[in-house]
Structures are given as C-alpha cells and as structure tokens.
Motif scaffolding. Structure first.
Motif, short mmCIF file in Angstrom:
data_model
loop_
_atom_site.label_atom_id
_atom_site.label_comp_id
_atom_site.label_asym_id
_atom_site.label_seq_id
_atom_site.Cartn_x
_atom_site.Cartn_y
_atom_site.Cartn_z
N GLY A 51 0.94 -1.30 0.05
CA GLY A 51 -0.21 0.03 0.07
C GLY A 51 0.88 1.44 -0.06
O GLY A 51 1.96 1.24 -0.60
N ALA A 52 0.39 2.44 0.52
CA ALA A 52 0.75 3.90 0.37
C ALA A 52 2.09 4.00 1.23
O ALA A 52 2.75 4.73 1.00
N SER A 53 2.13 3.00 2.15
CA SER A 53 3.27 3.09 3.21
C SER A 53 4.71 2.86 2.60
O SER A 53 5.72 3.16 2.84
N PHE A 54 4.51 1.99 1.33
CA PHE A 54 5.95 1.86 0.53
C PHE A 54 6.82 2.95 -0.01
O PHE A 54 7.89 3.37 0.19
N GLY A 55 5.87 3.69 -0.64
CA GLY A 55 6.54 4.78 -1.50
C GLY A 55 6.06 6.13 -1.36
O GLY A 55 5.82 6.88 -2.30
N ASN A 56 5.58 6.37 -0.12
CA ASN A 56 4.85 7.67 0.03
C ASN A 56 5.75 9.08 -0.01
O ASN A 56 6.95 8.88 -0.42
N GLY A 57 5.32 10.19 0.37
CA GLY A 57 6.18 11.42 0.14
C GLY A 57 7.39 11.29 1.28
O GLY A 57 8.18 12.43 1.02
N ALA A 58 7.40 10.34 2.06
CA ALA A 58 8.35 10.41 2.90
C ALA A 58 8.46 11.52 4.10
O ALA A 58 9.51 11.55 5.04
N GLN A 59 7.55 12.47 3.96
CA GLN A 59 7.36 13.52 5.04
C GLN A 59 6.58 13.17 6.51
O GLN A 59 5.54 12.36 6.09
N LEU A 60 7.13 13.94 7.43
CA LEU A 60 6.33 13.79 8.58
C LEU A 60 5.81 15.13 8.97
O LEU A 60 6.60 15.91 9.37
N ALA A 61 4.73 15.44 8.11
CA ALA A 61 4.39 16.86 7.97
C ALA A 61 3.48 17.11 8.96
O ALA A 61 2.24 17.40 8.76
N TYR A 62 3.82 17.40 10.13
CA TYR A 62 3.07 17.78 11.35
C TYR A 62 2.63 19.17 11.46
O TYR A 62 1.26 19.16 11.91
N ALA A 63 2.90 20.03 10.58
CA ALA A 63 2.40 21.40 10.48
C ALA A 63 1.46 21.45 9.23
O ALA A 63 0.61 22.30 9.14
N TYR A 64 1.69 20.68 8.14
CA TYR A 64 1.01 20.62 6.97
C TYR A 64 0.04 19.58 7.24
O TYR A 64 -0.10 18.61 6.28
N THR A 65 -1.48 20.01 7.66
CA THR A 65 -2.45 18.89 7.82
C THR A 65 -3.65 19.73 7.23
O THR A 65 -4.72 19.40 7.78
N GLY B 60 -5.16 2.91 -9.14
CA GLY B 60 -4.44 1.84 -8.76
C GLY B 60 -3.74 1.27 -9.79
O GLY B 60 -2.72 0.72 -9.83
N VAL B 61 -4.04 1.48 -11.03
CA VAL B 61 -3.33 1.12 -12.31
C VAL B 61 -2.23 2.06 -12.49
O VAL B 61 -2.46 3.26 -12.63
N PHE B 62 -0.82 1.66 -12.73
CA PHE B 62 0.04 2.49 -13.06
C PHE B 62 0.12 2.95 -14.53
O PHE B 62 -0.13 2.25 -15.39
N LYS B 63 0.07 4.12 -14.66
CA LYS B 63 -0.24 4.84 -15.74
C LYS B 63 1.12 5.56 -16.06
O LYS B 63 1.67 6.54 -15.46
N ARG B 64 1.98 5.24 -17.17
CA ARG B 64 3.04 5.55 -17.45
C ARG B 64 3.16 7.13 -17.82
O ARG B 64 3.92 7.88 -17.64
N GLU B 65 1.95 7.54 -18.47
CA GLU B 65 1.68 9.00 -18.97
C GLU B 65 1.74 9.94 -17.65
O GLU B 65 2.39 10.99 -17.72
N THR C 178 3.51 3.69 -7.72
CA THR C 178 2.24 4.43 -7.57
C THR C 178 1.50 4.11 -6.40
O THR C 178 1.76 2.79 -6.27
N GLY C 179 0.64 4.46 -5.78
CA GLY C 179 -0.04 3.98 -4.71
C GLY C 179 -1.28 4.92 -4.38
O GLY C 179 -1.61 5.82 -4.94
N LEU C 180 -2.23 4.18 -3.51
CA LEU C 180 -3.76 4.89 -3.26
C LEU C 180 -3.63 5.43 -1.99
O LEU C 180 -3.20 4.72 -0.83
N ARG C 181 -4.08 6.54 -1.66
CA ARG C 181 -4.33 7.25 -0.45
C ARG C 181 -5.97 7.15 -0.09
O ARG C 181 -6.81 7.62 -0.79
N PRO C 182 -6.23 6.50 1.16
CA PRO C 182 -7.42 6.54 1.74
C PRO C 182 -8.21 7.62 2.13
O PRO C 182 -7.90 7.95 3.36
N MET C 183 -8.88 8.57 1.30
CA MET C 183 -9.18 9.52 1.62
C MET C 183 -10.66 9.76 2.29
O MET C 183 -11.64 9.27 1.72
#
Length: 403
Positions: free
Chosen positions: A40-54, A321-326, A353-358
């Motif tokens: 899931g999204a934990s593999f390749g996310n933005g790597a940020q711990l954005a505590y103030a950007y919520t 969920g489908v990786f789109k090269r474009e 690519t990954g999916l964020r559960p919004m």
C-alpha cells in the motif's frame, strides 16, 4: 492474555500493533502482501512527517478549481466522475466539508493529532531506524495571493502550536541554498521548522522486527482477508484464504482496502482512493536539505539518506491503482523543471504509484464500529505516517476500555 488481530501491515497497522502490544495485548498482524508496507501507500509515500501541514483536502479553493480538474487542465490533479452510489455519497460529503469553517475545523483537528504523533514517534525513533531527519519543511509559493492565503492559515494553525513562519524569497534561499537552482520563480515560502522526514518502508521493516523480538507479535503475510465473520452484530472471526481465525477483537487498518473488508460485515466506510505517484533517485549535491513542496505544482522533494523521494499528483478515477506511464512521466518532467539538478533523473528512478485512503473531511476514522469487537483505524489520506502513532494511541484506549 487479551488477544487482538490487526488487519493490515502498513504504517497504520504496525503502529496499532506496537501501541496495543505495549498495553499488554497479544497481537497478530495479517496482511496479503509478502511483508510489511509492501502492498500500500506506506511503501513509496512522500517520506514526510508533515506535522504542521495538515490542510484538509476539502476546501473552498478545491471547489473553485473543480471545473479545471474535471477538464484535465491541472497536470497535478485529475478528477473523473465515477457512476456509483458510493462515489456520489462520498462526493456530496466532501462538498459539505468544503466550506471555510469546515476546512479550518478539519485542518486544526488533524493538526492536533499530528502534534500527538510527533511525541509518540520521537520515542519510537530511539528504537527503530528509518533514516530520520529533522531538517524542517519549506512550501514555496509562486504568487503573492497564494502566499497571503498561506500566511492567514498559518496564523490560525500557529494558535494551535504549528510554529510556522512566512519567509521572503531571500530568507528562503538563505535557509535553503539549493533554491538557487530552483527552476521557476517564487515570491516567498512557508517554513515549518519542526516537520521531519524519513523512510516509511524502512520504518515498517524495522518496527516489525522490534514487534517480533520484544513484544512477541505474530505476523501472517501472504494471507488474503476474505471477510469478517459476525453473529448477531458481534465479531466472531476473520476468514482468510487459509481458513477462519476465531477472534473477539480485531482492528481494521487496511488503507483503501478497508472499504471492501468492512462491507463484508455490513459496514460502509466513507473512504475513496486518491492515487499518487513517486520516484526515488540518487541525490546530488544540489538537492535541497529540507523537505520542499512546490505548491503550484503540488510536488514534494524529500531526502532519504543518499536518495531523494519526489512525490506528487492526485488522481480520483474509476481505475485508480493502475500504474499509468503518462501520469508518471508528468511527475518526472515536473520534477526536472522544479529542481533540474537535484538528482539523477536519467538512471533508475524507482517509479511507484499508490492509493491514499481519503475521507470527505480528511480525518481518519478511529474507534468502534457497529460490529461489537471490530475496531477501525483507517482513512488517513496522505497523512498516514504523520498521524499513525496518535490514532494508534486513541485506538488502544478504546480497546482497553472494552477489554
């Protein structure tokens, strides 16, 4: 010993397992992937711990830009309407959360969670290596109007402990010299000194090892969760491809896949997948030290050791969920334009690519479900890692009361 099954071995599931194990629960973690943070999204996310950007996704500006998104005129955000009742319900609730009042309330509620998370992760960082960096976050603005809006919102967040500051262009370059090589113009920046970064995949790998060696947590990987077994509104077990596991307590922490599993127990979760992309390339001497977000192009640059993670795009589509090269190429070319000398774009780029559960209000769903014994910890959107320890602590409180 009080036993609990945690469904999901991403960052939210593992944080849940950690807090529950420390409270004395016997924990079993189940996931269909071959290992932690693999599916899931934990593999390749933005790597940020954005505590103030919520900042909540639903906002007046989002609504104002909907025609542009629907027509595909914003490279960073794509929206295609899905002809389904679930999407219609989610969309209507999203619009209901788009007023200024709701946007501010949801943003501050997430900020409060993030502050709790920072304290919890600081403690865990002494036990788990994940290329942790405390170099802050800088958000760049290309217009004076955008910077002014950021200043107003940051003033609100600062009243709740965000500690953000507005920087002039010159101040931003002084703080982050790599901006000399920025490929566009900007008028100023929002500086978040206490935001952090790291490798969430490495975090999950090493947290798994800690859970096994120090807390006796059991892991079942390669195990597909087929449905939740209930009787008279009470949890009876988890049915997998290898058979049924009887249990009286379970936690649903499967990201976007929580929706399908919850539905087998008669629970409808207001979660919709938002697809993002990332790449990970070898870093150069010209890369930024702090995490940098180009707000106009919705693209993040974040160092992870000797690599840099570049993430962006938000697609709401029926075939998410489908990786789109474009779409990936859009991110690649956007990144080149922003920081052309940040790293090696011509080598192995680690496309993902990954999916964020919004959720409609951008806040996670934590606590009881309508099934007695089944608890929820899902719907973290783009802030899974940033909120994971805080929601795990709240989840554990619910289970402790019911135990």
């Amino acid at each position: 010993m009080r036993e609990v099954i945690v469904l999901g071995a991403g960052v939210v599931g593992l944080a849940s397992a950690y807090v529950l194990a420390r409270k004395g629960f016997g924990v079993t973690v189940i996931d269909a992937a071959k290992g932690p943070a693999e599916g899931g999204a934990s593999f390749g996310n933005g790597a940020q711990l954005a505590y103030a950007y919520t900042d909540a996704m639903a906002s007046p500006s989002m609504v104002a830009n909907l025609p542009k998104y629907l027509l595909g005129r914003d490279p960073a955000f794509r929206l295609k309407l899905t002809p389904s009742l679930a999407f219609m319900n989610w969309g209507l609730r999203f619009l209901a959360n788009s007023s200024q009042k709701s946007f501010e309330r949801n943003t501050i509620d997430a900020l409060k969670l993030a502050k709790e998370n920072r304290a919890g992760l600081a403690e865990l960082s002494e036990k788990v290596d994940f290329s942790h960096r405390t170099s802050g976050k800088m958000s760049l603005y290309s217009t004076h109007e955008g910077l002014k809006q950021a200043e107003v919102l940051s003033a609100l967040k600062n009243r709740h402990g965000a500690d953000q500051a507005i920087l002039t262009k010159e101040q931003a370059i002084e703080r982050e010299p790599a901006l000399i090589h920025y490929g566009h113009s900007f008028v100023g920046a929002l500086w978040s000194p206490y935001d952090e970064s790291g490798d969430s995949y490495l975090f999950c790998q090493n947290l798994k090892s800690l859970l096994e060696t120090e807390y006796g947590v059991t892991f079942m990987f390669g195990t597909n969760i087929q449905h939740i077994a209930t009787r008279n509104g009470t949890l009876k077990g988890v049915v997998t491809n290898t058979g049924e596991l009887p249990c009286t307590r379970a936690v649903l922490a499967l990201g976007v896949w929580s929706v399908a599993v919850a539905k087998t127990a008669g629970i409808r979760l207001p979660i919709w997948p938002v697809q993002g992309y990332s790449m990970t390339i070898p870093v150069s001497e010209y890369a930024p030290t702090a995490s940098v977000t180009d707000t106009a192009r919705k693209t993040v640059f974040c160092r992870i050791g000797d690599r840099i993670r570049i993430a962006g795009l938000a697609d709401i589509d029926s075939d998410n969920g489908v990786f789109k090269r474009e779409r990936f190429n859009t991110l690649l070319e956007t990144a080149r334009g922003i920081f052309p000398r940040a790293g090696d774009y011509d080598g192995e780029v680690g496309a993902w690519t990954g999916l964020r559960p919004m959720t409609p209000n951008s806040l996670p769903i934590v606590g009881h479900s309508k099934v007695q014994g089944l608890f929820l910890n899902c719907g973290h959107g783009a802030l899974g890692w940033t909120l994971s320890m805080a929601t795990a602590a709240r989840l554990a409180n619910y289970l402790s009361v019911c135990a």
